[in-house]
Design a protein around this motif. Structure first.
Motif, PDB file in Angstrom:
ATOM      1  N   PHE A 200     -30.436   2.244  14.577  1.00  0.00           N
ATOM      2  CA  PHE A 200     -29.005   2.012  14.374  1.00  0.00           C
ATOM      3  C   PHE A 200     -28.382   1.751  15.741  1.00  0.00           C
ATOM      4  N   LYS A 201     -28.166   0.476  16.066  1.00  0.00           N
ATOM      5  CA  LYS A 201     -27.781   0.068  17.421  1.00  0.00           C
ATOM      6  C   LYS A 201     -26.726  -1.021  17.369  1.00  0.00           C
ATOM      7  N   ASP A 202     -25.933  -1.115  18.446  1.00  0.00           N
ATOM      8  CA  ASP A 202     -24.908  -2.158  18.527  1.00  0.00           C
ATOM      9  C   ASP A 202     -24.830  -2.687  19.954  1.00  0.00           C
ATOM     10  N   PHE A 203     -24.449  -3.958  20.080  1.00  0.00           N
ATOM     11  CA  PHE A 203     -24.229  -4.610  21.361  1.00  0.00           C
ATOM     12  C   PHE A 203     -22.891  -5.333  21.334  1.00  0.00           C
ATOM     13  N   ARG A 204     -22.309  -5.478  22.525  1.00  0.00           N
ATOM     14  CA  ARG A 204     -21.113  -6.315  22.696  1.00  0.00           C
ATOM     15  C   ARG A 204     -21.363  -7.244  23.867  1.00  0.00           C
ATOM     16  N   GLU A 205     -20.617  -8.349  23.910  1.00  0.00           N
ATOM     17  CA  GLU A 205     -20.767  -9.264  25.046  1.00  0.00           C
ATOM     18  C   GLU A 205     -20.189  -8.629  26.305  1.00  0.00           C
ATOM     19  N   LYS A 206     -20.860  -8.870  27.415  1.00  0.00           N
ATOM     20  CA  LYS A 206     -20.410  -8.328  28.695  1.00  0.00           C
ATOM     21  C   LYS A 206     -19.119  -9.004  29.132  1.00  0.00           C
ATOM     22  N   ASN A 207     -18.186  -8.175  29.597  1.00  0.00           N
ATOM     23  CA  ASN A 207     -16.948  -8.686  30.169  1.00  0.00           C
ATOM     24  C   ASN A 207     -17.249  -9.226  31.572  1.00  0.00           C
ATOM     25  N   PRO A 208     -16.730 -10.405  31.943  1.00  0.00           N
ATOM     26  CA  PRO A 208     -17.019 -10.983  33.267  1.00  0.00           C
ATOM     27  C   PRO A 208     -16.686 -10.071  34.441  1.00  0.00           C
ATOM     28  N   SER A 209     -15.749  -9.146  34.239  1.00  0.00           N
ATOM     29  CA  SER A 209     -15.331  -8.265  35.338  1.00  0.00           C
ATOM     30  C   SER A 209     -16.254  -7.048  35.489  1.00  0.00           C
ATOM     31  N   GLU A 210     -17.158  -6.827  34.534  1.00  0.00           N
ATOM     32  CA  GLU A 210     -18.023  -5.651  34.587  1.00  0.00           C
ATOM     33  C   GLU A 210     -19.140  -5.832  35.611  1.00  0.00           C
TER      34      GLU A 210
END
Length: 277
Positions: A200-210
């Motif tokens: 049970f896993k989730d991902f989000r797109e990386k923010n350019p400022s991270e």
């Protein structure tokens, strides 16, 4: 359905606080889990610790949802592939001692100029040797759609079909399909009859400022681990789908983000319990 947490889900805490497997089991008990998912690379002294871990799991009235082996059949020499087969067989023996009949396995890793097509025969050959032993021990091998090799549902399905054993199934990782640009819902619809274990896993797109290093997809998109529900995966669809097929197995949380791992896992458990109501 029962809820466990993968030990890897606490990896940042394990590294920072120098946890042992026993420390992780104590944590699992403290958040009222049904079980724990253990991995082959966290042992310091496997033979000594195994007995202690079996006792701790029993004492806390937990179960081991799966035992994870980090194998790689995409090796160019038969001698190297034989070592990987023995690694999986040893994992089967350890799983039996831990009281689980599920061993999570990988297919292999991309390196150099090798492709999935190059490595497929090696993967199938290796899994056939392993599953012969697994059948005798009545332990299921569960392929995880991991990384960029055999990461697509059609590849997992193809390998399972080619090996052709009732003891080879899928560890369905809800997040990893995003790394190969496949919608997890579509992957679920393809593999639902082959699932024996779920990450049970989730991902989000990386923010350019991270300023952190995430996971890079086949198309170069960088994603960051998220608490389930904060990312791109339609987890409600998958949980409902598991209910519809009367799945009675484990949902094992695997958090790979950069926030506090304890807090993130506890929130993941709370959200999953809500979905299961």
């Amino acid at each position: 359905m029962n809820i466990s947490v993968s030990m890897y889900s606490l990896n940042s805490t394990i590294q920072k606080e120098n946890w042992t497997v026993l420390d992780f089991i104590d944590y699992a008990k403290s958040i009222s889990l049904d079980g724990v998912e253990l991995l082959d690379f966290y042992w310091n002294d496997k033979e000594k610790e195994l007995e202690e871990v079996v006792a701790a799991v029993k004492k806390h009235k937990l179960k081991v949802s799966a035992y994870d082996v980090s194998n790689n059949f995409v090796k160019e020499s038969s001698e190297e592939r034989d070592i990987e087969v023995e690694k999986v067989k040893d994992g089967i023996r350890v799983a039996k001692q831990l009281g689980t009949n599920i061993v999570r396995v990988f297919c292999g890793d991309l390196h150099g100029t090798l492709t999935y097509e190059d490595g497929q025969d090696w993967i199938v050959e290796g899994l056939r040797q392993c599953v012969e032993f697994a059948e005798k021990e009545q332990v299921y091998l569960a392929i995880e759609n991991h990384g960029l090799l055999a990461g697509k549902s059609e590849q997992v399905e193809e390998i399972i079909d080619k090996v052709n054993s009732p003891y080879l199934k899928s560890t369905f990782d809800t997040g990893n399909f995003l790394l190969v640009h496949e919608e997890p819902q579509q992957a679920f619809d393809r593999l639902k009859d082959k699932i024996i274990h779920v990450h049970f896993k989730d991902f989000r797109e990386k923010n350019p400022s991270e300023e952190v290093n995430g996971f890079r997809s086949t198309q170069g998109v960088e994603v960051i681990g998220a608490v389930p529900g904060d990312g791109q995966v339609n987890l409600a669809y998958i949980v409902q789908g598991l209910k519809d097929i009367d799945y009675q197995g484990w949902l094992s949380i695997e958090y790979e983000g950069f926030e506090d791992a304890k807090i993130s896992n506890e929130e993941a458990v709370r959200r999953l319990r809500e979905l299961l109501k």
